[in-house]
Write an enzyme that holds these catalytic residues in place. Sequence first.
Site: not given
Ligand SMILES: *Cc1c(COP(=O)(O)O)cnc(C)c1O
Length: 422
Positions: A239, A142, A267
Amino acid sequence: MAIESSRAAFERTRNSLAGGVSSGLRASMRPTPLFVDRAHGAHVWDLDGDRYVDYVMAWGPLVHGHSHPHVLESVQRVMADMQVVGMGHPLEYRAAEAVLESVPGAQRLVWANTGTEAVQVALRFARAATGRNRVVKFAKAYHGWHDSVYASVGDDDTAETPVGGSRGQSPNAYADLIVGRFNDIDAATALLERAEERDIAAVLIDPIMSNAGVTDPAPGFLETLRTLCDEHGVVLIFDEVITGFRIARGGAAERFGVTPDLSVFGKAIAGGFTQSAVVGRADILDLVTDGVMHAGTFNGNPVALAAVTASMELCAAPEVYSILEDRSALFEAEVGAVLSDAGSVGDLRRVGSLLQFVPHGRGTSLHGTGGTWSEIAGAMLESGVVFMPSGKIFLSTAHTAEDIRLTAERFGEALRRLPAAT
Ligand SMILES: *Cc1c(COP(=O)(O)O)cnc(C)c1O
């Protein structure tokens, strides 16, 4: 725990807020999404005033727990002077310097608000730097909800051709994706050896599959990606939206000793406030002055950057990651022991302070693991412990050994009540 007030609030909310939750994934909480009145440290209190040990931690940001006084003080201080100015202010560079100091190999950054946005601009930088278009992502990973990457997120979507994850997505938006297999060194090699011919600009990877099973990278996997990306002029993007400031101060790059060209943080970067960043090589990110468009009204807003600064100070304290490691290892040992006593229910995976329950004979999924875990999470909620529907477990420095022992005890009771486990 009666949870009655949450059920009633969810019913009421649905009449004004479409779906009754503010982020689609939250709807899968069983038996009902919990409605919170107050949150502090490792605990939340619901509308009835009942207290829960919280392992959701806002779905990742709260490495230091809810309402950490250092973060709140920093935010309150700046709020007395400004909220958002749309001009330069000293926190822009102070917070940027603090982030660069924490992340291995980081030379520059750009601010954004959410992880989803930051991933998009990272891909734009990668395309600009290479003059190529296609992006390799890994099956089930994701990277936010944007049309261009919300594809092949399902359990069965493992083919190289991407599969859209939502109704309403244009297939054109994700047509540039190539879907790889995590930890498959041979497949990654075959793909990247043809990077020029296949027009591959970037490899986008969550180094531990934070949202799909929490797995260590196989020995040599990240290193192979690093080498092949160098050889074939591909931008390697980590990421680190979940892993950043959680599995080590410098995230996966520090923990696994592999430095990407760009990394995306979100986050935990702002300790509970809204901020994200793309961090990495100066020659790539400086393209922002050479035709790469990056904008955003709330980018680098003072309130969030005050939180980033405070959160970076907390992360720099030498004991933080050993506390997180101790508590998470205790959780793994205590709850893991209860789980193995119960027979063949599932396994607990762990990388640093991120754990995931993986049911035997089933995969994990972004929305919810369903089956046994749904029943366990439902039973735990009723006994005062909140778990994520996906089986992920977020620890923080605020969780105490006592919280964890209580959790293990309740977990045992929940498993004994479970028809499937007996
Ligand atoms: C939560 C998440 C995102 C997206 O971040 P948001 O602040 O919710 O848009 C992207 N990559 C990973 C791995 C995530 O867990």
